[in-house]
Design a protein around this motif. Structure first.
Motif, PDB file in Angstrom:
ATOM      1  N   PHE A 130       0.821  -1.208   0.000  1.00 36.40           N
ATOM      2  CA  PHE A 130       0.000   0.000   0.000  1.00 36.40           C
ATOM      3  C   PHE A 130       0.859   1.264   0.000  1.00 36.40           C
ATOM      4  N   GLY A 131       2.095   1.153   0.480  1.00 38.69           N
ATOM      5  CA  GLY A 131       3.013   2.286   0.364  1.00 38.69           C
ATOM      6  C   GLY A 131       3.341   2.577  -1.091  1.00 38.69           C
ATOM      7  N   VAL A 132       3.540   1.523  -1.885  1.00 41.36           N
ATOM      8  CA  VAL A 132       3.796   1.698  -3.319  1.00 41.36           C
ATOM      9  C   VAL A 132       2.584   2.317  -4.006  1.00 41.36           C
ATOM     10  N   ALA A 136       2.418   5.981  -5.803  1.00 36.58           N
ATOM     11  CA  ALA A 136       1.984   6.151  -7.191  1.00 36.58           C
ATOM     12  C   ALA A 136       0.885   7.196  -7.288  1.00 36.58           C
ATOM     13  N   SER A 137      -0.017   7.195  -6.311  1.00 43.03           N
ATOM     14  CA  SER A 137      -1.063   8.219  -6.284  1.00 43.03           C
ATOM     15  C   SER A 137      -0.471   9.608  -6.062  1.00 43.03           C
ATOM     16  N   VAL A 197       4.371  -0.800 -15.868  1.00 43.74           N
ATOM     17  CA  VAL A 197       3.971   0.606 -15.770  1.00 43.74           C
ATOM     18  C   VAL A 197       5.193   1.499 -15.543  1.00 43.74           C
ATOM     19  N   LEU A 198       6.120   1.054 -14.701  1.00 47.82           N
ATOM     20  CA  LEU A 198       7.321   1.850 -14.439  1.00 47.82           C
ATOM     21  C   LEU A 198       8.192   1.981 -15.686  1.00 47.82           C
ATOM     22  N   ASP A 209      -0.726   4.980 -12.813  1.00 41.58           N
ATOM     23  CA  ASP A 209      -1.765   4.375 -11.994  1.00 41.58           C
ATOM     24  C   ASP A 209      -1.422   2.910 -11.741  1.00 41.58           C
ATOM     25  N   LEU A 210      -1.154   2.587 -10.486  1.00 42.83           N
ATOM     26  CA  LEU A 210      -0.845   1.213 -10.109  1.00 42.83           C
ATOM     27  C   LEU A 210      -2.007   0.524  -9.397  1.00 42.83           C
ATOM     28  N   ASP A 211      -3.144   1.221  -9.215  1.00 42.46           N
ATOM     29  CA  ASP A 211      -4.268   0.637  -8.487  1.00 42.46           C
ATOM     30  C   ASP A 211      -4.756  -0.686  -9.075  1.00 42.46           C
ATOM     31  N   PRO A 212      -4.782  -0.865 -10.421  1.00 39.95           N
ATOM     32  CA  PRO A 212      -5.197  -2.178 -10.944  1.00 39.95           C
ATOM     33  C   PRO A 212      -4.315  -3.323 -10.454  1.00 39.95           C
TER      34      PRO A 212
END
Length: 226
Positions: A130-132, A136-137, A197-198, A209-212
């Motif tokens: 969740f830190g990552v 990202a957010s 993504v990175l 956006d890394l949420d997915p």
């Protein structure tokens, strides 16, 4: 209230991820967690609404205390207090990301009702995950966040932050590989997606956006359990 597709996706991901951590948890509780995420990110975080969240949360804690033996009430209570006070504490420098990561970790910890599943390693992996996602957010919000917040994207140049994220994701994958094999497939899917993504945003990202990845982590956990 304005619902967005991203909020619905995050709520679904929350439900599936919580379910994948402990399928013996009361189903209505993790459904409620998913709905709460959608509502929380859709409503403006005004003082009145936050007090409404607090009242509802206290009623939920009292209900769970008397009716459920499979939901850990203490981490749930801590997570709710941290989430509700977030709009005030986020104004403290360096605190935005740790608060978000901690509250999500405790929410997920509340569904892991056995000592075998809830331990220091699992909590650390959740915190890193969740830190990552929170960082990202912050990358997306770096232009609108006040500079006094000193989020990582505000204080670290992107070429450095990029490698910090790679390192944290690698540490999370290593912990699951050696100590949490039942989360390994989910961690691999999250790592592959995050790496893609990175790399795609190797220079300063415009859309990040890394949420997915949370949904992929949940699906990986569920596939492993099958």
């Amino acid at each position: 209230m304005r619902f967005k597709s991203t909020h619905i996706l995050l709520g679904l991901s929350t439900f599936l991820f919580a379910y994948s951590l402990n399928q013996t948890t009361d189903l209505w509780y993790i459904i409620l967690l998913g709905i709460a995420v959608v509502v929380y990110y859709s409503f403006p975080r005004t003082s009145v609404i936050m007090w409404g969240y607090l009242l509802f949360g206290l009623c939920l804690v009292l209900t769970l205390t008397w009716t459920s033996n499979r939901v850990l009430v203490f981490p749930l209570l801590c997570a709710m207090v941290l989430t509700i006070t977030y709009p005030w504490f986020r104004e403290i420098s360096w605190m935005k990301t740790p608060i978000i990561a901690s509250s999500w970790t405790m929410f997920m910890g509340s569904v892991m009702s056995t000592s075998e599943s809830l331990n220091l390693v699992s909590c650390l992996v959740l915190f890193l995950l969740f830190g990552v996602l929170a960082t990202a957010s912050d990358v997306k919000d770096r232009e609108i966040d006040p500079i006094r917040l000193k989020t990582l994207p505000q204080v670290l140049p992107w070429p450095i932050l990029r490698w910090v994220l790679f390192s944290v994701i690698g540490a999370m994958l290593g912990l699951t590989f050696f100590l949490l094999p039942n989360w390994l497939l989910g961690a691999i899917l999250f790592t592959v997606f995050s790496t893609y993504v990175l790399v795609r945003n190797w220079n300063m990202p415009r859309v990040f956006d890394l949420d997915p990845g949370l949904l992929l982590f949940a699906l990986g956990n569920l596939l492993y359990l099958r």
